[in-house]
Design a protein around this motif. Structure first.
Motif, PDB file in Angstrom:
ATOM      1  N   GLU A 202       0.778  -1.079   0.171  1.00 34.64           N
ATOM      2  CA  GLU A 202      -0.070  -0.102  -0.026  1.00 34.64           C
ATOM      3  C   GLU A 202       0.921   1.264  -0.109  1.00 34.64           C
ATOM      4  OE1 GLU A 202      -3.165  -0.067  -0.534  1.00 34.64           O
ATOM      5  OE2 GLU A 202      -2.921  -1.974  -0.473  1.00 34.64           O
ATOM      6  N   LYS A 205       2.205   1.708  -3.366  1.00 37.89           N
ATOM      7  CA  LYS A 205       1.243   2.271  -4.205  1.00 37.89           C
ATOM      8  C   LYS A 205       1.027   3.864  -4.164  1.00 37.89           C
ATOM      9  CE  LYS A 205      -1.581  -1.815  -4.529  1.00 37.89           C
ATOM     10  NZ  LYS A 205      -2.982  -2.347  -4.212  1.00 37.89           N
ATOM     11  N   GLU A 206       1.181   4.325  -2.996  1.00 36.81           N
ATOM     12  CA  GLU A 206       1.306   5.638  -2.836  1.00 36.81           C
ATOM     13  C   GLU A 206       2.417   6.623  -3.193  1.00 36.81           C
ATOM     14  OE1 GLU A 206      -1.410   7.729  -1.296  1.00 36.81           O
ATOM     15  OE2 GLU A 206      -2.607   5.572  -1.327  1.00 36.81           O
ATOM     16  N   HIS A 208       3.982   5.361  -6.040  1.00 40.78           N
ATOM     17  CA  HIS A 208       4.151   5.299  -7.291  1.00 40.78           C
ATOM     18  C   HIS A 208       5.379   4.585  -7.707  1.00 40.78           C
ATOM     19  CE1 HIS A 208       0.065   7.218  -7.593  1.00 40.78           C
ATOM     20  NE2 HIS A 208       0.767   8.260  -6.947  1.00 40.78           N
ATOM     21  N   ASN A 232      -3.093 -10.283  -6.641  1.00 39.95           N
ATOM     22  CA  ASN A 232      -2.917  -9.042  -6.672  1.00 39.95           C
ATOM     23  C   ASN A 232      -2.078  -8.585  -7.979  1.00 39.95           C
ATOM     24  OD1 ASN A 232      -4.165  -7.414  -4.270  1.00 39.95           O
ATOM     25  ND2 ASN A 232      -3.277  -9.143  -3.476  1.00 39.95           N
TER      26      ASN A 232
END
Length: 281
Positions: A202, A205-206, A208, A232
């Motif tokens: 997570e 993902k934040e 990038h 995933n």
């Protein structure tokens, strides 16, 4: 290319992966950003030389000029300043060096001076071509991120750079990972490993930043990490088995690619996968 090796928790094998990957490649920089307890050089056993001190800027308050208006105290978000009856008390280890106190002081009663919080060290091997930089936070200092930022200024963009990140997902780890081209997340096939891997995913993902997974000590737990990665669409770059020979070499301070040459080919294959995933092949 800059590759960070990180994990959601400590003890998963980040340093193992960082070292063996670096030693499998040529013309490599290895940055040990686990500045509270750097340990890459324990396995390289190179002669370390001090490069420089790392300082943060901290306020010095003139008692003659200060009229105790408290504007500096109110401006400090980190509670590093406190008003006493006849002076302002400063707590240096709470200070983040933002400079807000000196900016808001209407009387110019505050100036900044450097305070050392740690050092940068370097070593290099003519045989392996691996150049190591490590940061070392001074004992008792609470903030690792300034050391990591200073350490990353020595990155040579013409070389492959492997960054051994601090454990966990707090500010030091984010400081190490930010700005990298790819992140290798090292986990283990246990419930704790899966839980912390999912948190790390997570975070990336934040940020990038593309990522893949190395499952260390494969065989000790269950298949839930495999299923999570499959569900995933997370690439599993490598599985390192829970093998006695690897553990013995680790206990002796020997990177296992030096004694198990078949694994060098595996790490080279992993690097090729990363190049393809980032479009750099």
């Amino acid at each position: 290319m800059k590759i960070a090796v990180a994990s959601g928790k400590g003890g998963t094998g980040k340093t193992t992966v960082s070292l063996n990957l670096a030693l499998s490649l040529e013309n490599v920089q290895l940055l040990d950003c686990d500045v509270e307890e750097p340990n890459c050089n324990l396995f390289l056993d190179h002669e370390l030389e001090k490069v420089r001190d790392v300082q943060v800027q901290v306020p010095v308050i003139s008692k003659e000029r200060c009229d105790l208006c408290m504007k500096c105290v109110d401006a400090c978000r980190f509670n590093a300043l406190a008003k006493l009856l006849k002076s302002v008390m400063f707590f240096p280890k709470l200070c983040h060096g933002c400079g807000a106190c000196s900016l808001v002081c209407p009387l110019g009663a505050i100036h900044e001076e450097g305070r050392s919080i740690g050092i940068i060290e370097r070593s290099a091997s003519s045989s392996s071509g691996t150049e190591l930089y490590q940061g070392l936070l001074s004992i008792g200092e609470p903030m690792a991120s300034p050391i990591i930022h200073a350490l990353k200024t020595y990155i040579d963009d013409t070389r492959t750079v492997i960054i051994d990140s601090p454990p966990g997902l707090a500010c030091p780890a984010i400081s190490a990972i930010t700005g990298t081209d790819y992140c290798v997340l090292v986990t283990e096939p246990t419930p704790f490993g899966l839980h912390d891997l999912s948190l790390a995913v997570e975070l990336l993902k934040e940020l990038h930043i593309p990522y893949g997974v190395v499952i260390n000590r494969y065989g000790i737990g269950d298949e839930r990490v495999d299923r999570y990665c499959s569900e995933n669409n997370i690439p599993v770059l490598m599985k390192i088995p829970n093998e006695l020979k690897i553990a013995e070499l680790y206990s002796q301070g020997i990177p296992f690619v030096l004694k198990m040459p078949q694994w060098k080919a595996n790490f080279l294959d992993m690097f090729s996968q990363i190049q393809k995933l980032t479009g750099r092949c």
